[in-house]
Design a protein around this motif. Structure first.
Motif, PDB file in Angstrom:
ATOM      1  N   LEU A   8      10.754 -35.749  15.324  1.00 22.95           N
ATOM      2  CA  LEU A   8       9.982 -34.899  16.227  1.00 22.95           C
ATOM      3  C   LEU A   8       8.782 -35.671  16.752  1.00 22.95           C
ATOM      4  CD1 LEU A   8       7.971 -32.308  14.083  1.00 22.95           C
ATOM      5  CD2 LEU A   8       9.043 -34.336  13.144  1.00 22.95           C
ATOM      6  N   ARG A   9       8.187 -35.149  17.800  1.00 18.36           N
ATOM      7  CA  ARG A   9       7.057 -35.817  18.430  1.00 18.36           C
ATOM      8  C   ARG A   9       5.766 -35.586  17.643  1.00 18.36           C
ATOM      9  NH1 ARG A   9       8.409 -33.619  24.555  1.00 18.36           N
ATOM     10  NH2 ARG A   9      10.167 -35.023  24.981  1.00 18.36           N
ATOM     11  N   PRO A  10       4.904 -36.593  17.590  1.00 21.71           N
ATOM     12  CA  PRO A  10       3.603 -36.380  16.949  1.00 21.71           C
ATOM     13  C   PRO A  10       2.756 -35.438  17.793  1.00 21.71           C
ATOM     14  CG  PRO A  10       3.670 -38.533  18.009  1.00 21.71           C
ATOM     15  CD  PRO A  10       5.059 -37.972  18.094  1.00 21.71           C
ATOM     16  N   ILE A  11       2.018 -34.564  17.130  1.00 22.56           N
ATOM     17  CA  ILE A  11       1.199 -33.589  17.849  1.00 22.56           C
ATOM     18  C   ILE A  11      -0.100 -33.339  17.099  1.00 22.56           C
ATOM     19  CG2 ILE A  11       2.422 -31.691  16.710  1.00 22.56           C
ATOM     20  CD1 ILE A  11       1.781 -30.014  19.256  1.00 22.56           C
ATOM     21  N   ILE A  12      -1.151 -33.088  17.855  1.00 24.41           N
ATOM     22  CA  ILE A  12      -2.436 -32.697  17.288  1.00 24.41           C
ATOM     23  C   ILE A  12      -2.776 -31.302  17.790  1.00 24.41           C
ATOM     24  CG2 ILE A  12      -4.910 -33.168  17.196  1.00 24.41           C
ATOM     25  CD1 ILE A  12      -3.247 -35.153  15.621  1.00 24.41           C
ATOM     26  N   ASP A  13      -3.025 -30.399  16.863  1.00 25.47           N
ATOM     27  CA  ASP A  13      -3.436 -29.025  17.170  1.00 25.47           C
ATOM     28  C   ASP A  13      -4.934 -28.935  16.879  1.00 25.47           C
ATOM     29  OD1 ASP A  13      -3.801 -26.339  17.476  1.00 25.47           O
ATOM     30  OD2 ASP A  13      -2.356 -25.712  15.957  1.00 25.47           O
ATOM     31  N   PHE A  14      -5.737 -28.874  17.931  1.00 25.08           N
ATOM     32  CA  PHE A  14      -7.196 -28.967  17.825  1.00 25.08           C
ATOM     33  C   PHE A  14      -7.831 -27.633  18.192  1.00 25.08           C
ATOM     34  CE2 PHE A  14     -11.377 -29.988  19.666  1.00 25.08           C
ATOM     35  CZ  PHE A  14     -11.917 -30.858  18.725  1.00 25.08           C
ATOM     36  N   ASP A  15      -8.576 -27.049  17.251  1.00 30.97           N
ATOM     37  CA  ASP A  15      -9.262 -25.778  17.489  1.00 30.97           C
ATOM     38  C   ASP A  15     -10.704 -25.894  17.011  1.00 30.97           C
ATOM     39  OD1 ASP A  15      -7.182 -23.846  18.499  1.00 30.97           O
ATOM     40  OD2 ASP A  15      -6.193 -24.483  16.659  1.00 30.97           O
ATOM     41  N   LEU A  16     -11.641 -25.689  17.917  1.00 35.11           N
ATOM     42  CA  LEU A  16     -13.058 -25.834  17.578  1.00 35.11           C
ATOM     43  C   LEU A  16     -13.859 -24.709  18.221  1.00 35.11           C
ATOM     44  CD1 LEU A  16     -15.419 -27.461  16.372  1.00 35.11           C
ATOM     45  CD2 LEU A  16     -15.435 -28.817  18.485  1.00 35.11           C
ATOM     46  N   LEU A  17     -14.466 -23.884  17.380  1.00 33.13           N
ATOM     47  CA  LEU A  17     -15.334 -22.832  17.895  1.00 33.13           C
ATOM     48  C   LEU A  17     -16.550 -23.458  18.565  1.00 33.13           C
ATOM     49  CD1 LEU A  17     -15.252 -20.313  14.902  1.00 33.13           C
ATOM     50  CD2 LEU A  17     -14.132 -20.041  17.122  1.00 33.13           C
ATOM     51  N   VAL A  18     -16.956 -22.906  19.690  1.00 32.92           N
ATOM     52  CA  VAL A  18     -18.126 -23.420  20.405  1.00 32.92           C
ATOM     53  C   VAL A  18     -19.361 -23.340  19.509  1.00 32.92           C
ATOM     54  CG1 VAL A  18     -19.662 -23.014  22.366  1.00 32.92           C
ATOM     55  CG2 VAL A  18     -17.180 -22.878  22.674  1.00 32.92           C
ATOM     56  N   GLU A  19     -19.433 -22.298  18.691  1.00 33.99           N
ATOM     57  CA  GLU A  19     -20.548 -22.153  17.752  1.00 33.99           C
ATOM     58  C   GLU A  19     -20.592 -23.333  16.782  1.00 33.99           C
ATOM     59  OE1 GLU A  19     -22.137 -18.930  14.383  1.00 33.99           O
ATOM     60  OE2 GLU A  19     -20.315 -18.543  15.546  1.00 33.99           O
ATOM     61  N   ALA A  20     -19.418 -23.763  16.298  1.00 35.20           N
ATOM     62  CA  ALA A  20     -19.353 -24.910  15.389  1.00 35.20           C
ATOM     63  C   ALA A  20     -19.683 -26.204  16.128  1.00 35.20           C
ATOM     64  CB  ALA A  20     -17.968 -24.998  14.765  1.00 35.20           C
ATOM     65  N   LEU A  21     -19.241 -26.316  17.380  1.00 37.58           N
ATOM     66  CA  LEU A  21     -19.548 -27.501  18.189  1.00 37.58           C
ATOM     67  C   LEU A  21     -21.057 -27.657  18.360  1.00 37.58           C
ATOM     68  CD1 LEU A  21     -18.752 -29.828  20.134  1.00 37.58           C
ATOM     69  CD2 LEU A  21     -18.630 -28.108  21.953  1.00 37.58           C
ATOM     70  N   ASN A  22     -21.729 -26.555  18.617  1.00 41.82           N
ATOM     71  CA  ASN A  22     -23.175 -26.603  18.839  1.00 41.82           C
ATOM     72  C   ASN A  22     -23.955 -26.985  17.586  1.00 41.82           C
ATOM     73  OD1 ASN A  22     -22.800 -25.839  21.503  1.00 41.82           O
ATOM     74  ND2 ASN A  22     -23.051 -23.653  21.081  1.00 41.82           N
ATOM     75  N   LYS A  49       5.811 -37.680   8.200  1.00 39.75           N
ATOM     76  CA  LYS A  49       5.247 -38.784   8.977  1.00 39.75           C
ATOM     77  C   LYS A  49       4.275 -38.259  10.040  1.00 39.75           C
ATOM     78  CE  LYS A  49       7.610 -42.207   7.087  1.00 39.75           C
ATOM     79  NZ  LYS A  49       7.005 -43.392   6.439  1.00 39.75           N
ATOM     80  N   VAL A  50       4.588 -37.107  10.617  1.00 37.12           N
ATOM     81  CA  VAL A  50       3.662 -36.495  11.576  1.00 37.12           C
ATOM     82  C   VAL A  50       2.372 -36.094  10.869  1.00 37.12           C
ATOM     83  CG1 VAL A  50       3.302 -34.553  13.153  1.00 37.12           C
ATOM     84  CG2 VAL A  50       5.507 -35.716  13.098  1.00 37.12           C
TER      85      VAL A  50
END
Length: 243
Positions: free
Chosen positions: A16-30, A92-93
């Motif tokens: 299967l293809r490598p994939i990144i699932d990225f989730d970041l709350l704006v509150e956490a980013l700040n 491997k992924v």
């Protein structure tokens, strides 16, 4: 259909293809120091993905990187993958994901920002929302955050899938994709549990049905633990059978 979530279901441990699932709350980013804008966070992720692809496969074409987004004012949500190669299996992924994570600033490495698919539910089963469909919010009983194309703009829906039909991209392995011993043992245990829970009589019965109906050229396998009534077939020789 509008208002409904559609998912690609991944079951089994084929390439299967490598994939990144990225989730970041704006509150956490700040709260991250030094400060990062949403654009900087996205760029850092995509560069880390690109660099990891080139590390494990120097011939990788960066133009095969696909990015889809379903962000809103409260959350940055990206799916980053490539249709330019596949990895041998989910473990491997998982190792690929950790290589990407380590290239990010400390503030973006925290738990929950990058989901490692090998740690979601069953080791060999997970799903990915299809491009153009919304996410279902159980709390509000509403469909929100439609998954949209970032790149390539002219790509097909298959460029944003993990295991699309008829994918002939190269399967790449690398010494850098080290699978932890705990994951190897876990995979082995699940396979043993699955086989023990399914009786030989069930297997023999399905095998006899295949023979009676002239279905040949396939190898019958025991089902996975999460779909116990599904016996996978793998083609092992040329066949005129239509399935």
């Amino acid at each position: 259909r509008e208002g409904h979530s559609l998912h690609e279901i991944i079951d089994g441990d084929e390439p299967l293809r490598p994939i990144i699932d990225f989730d970041l709350l704006v509150e956490a980013l700040n709260a991250i120091t030094p400060k990062l804008s949403s654009g900087q966070a996205k760029n850092l992720l995509c560069r880390a993905f690109r660099d990891t692809c080139l590390e494990i496969f120097p011939e990788w074409d960066k133009e095969t990187m696909s990015i889809a987004e379903s962000s809103d004012e409260k959350k940055i949500s990206l799916h980053v993958l490539t249709f330019g190669m596949r990895l041998p299996n989910i473990a491997k992924v998982s190792a690929f994901t950790e290589l990407v994570r380590k290239k990010l600033p400390a503030g973006l490495q925290k738990k929950g920002i990058i989901d490692n698919i090998a740690n979601i539910g069953s080791f060999k089963s997970f799903s990915l929302r299809i491009l153009g469909t919304p996410k279902y919010d159980k709390k509000t009983d509403k469909h929100v955050r439609i998954k949209k194309v970032i790149r390539p703009k002219d790509g097909s829906i298959f460029d944003f899938m993990i295991r699309p039909p008829n994918d002939d991209s190269r399967v790449i392995d690398s010494p850098l994709l080290v699978v932890p011993e705990s994951e190897v043992n876990r995979c082995s245990k699940e396979n043993n549990d699955t086989s023990s829970e399914t009786t030989q009589a069930d297997f023999d019965f399905v095998e006899s049905l295949l023979g009676e109906n002239g279905i040949e050229g396939y190898t019958l396998s025991f089902p996975s633990d999460n779909i116990p009534d599904l016996f996978p077939l793998t083609r092992n020789s040329p066949s005129h059978c239509p399935i």
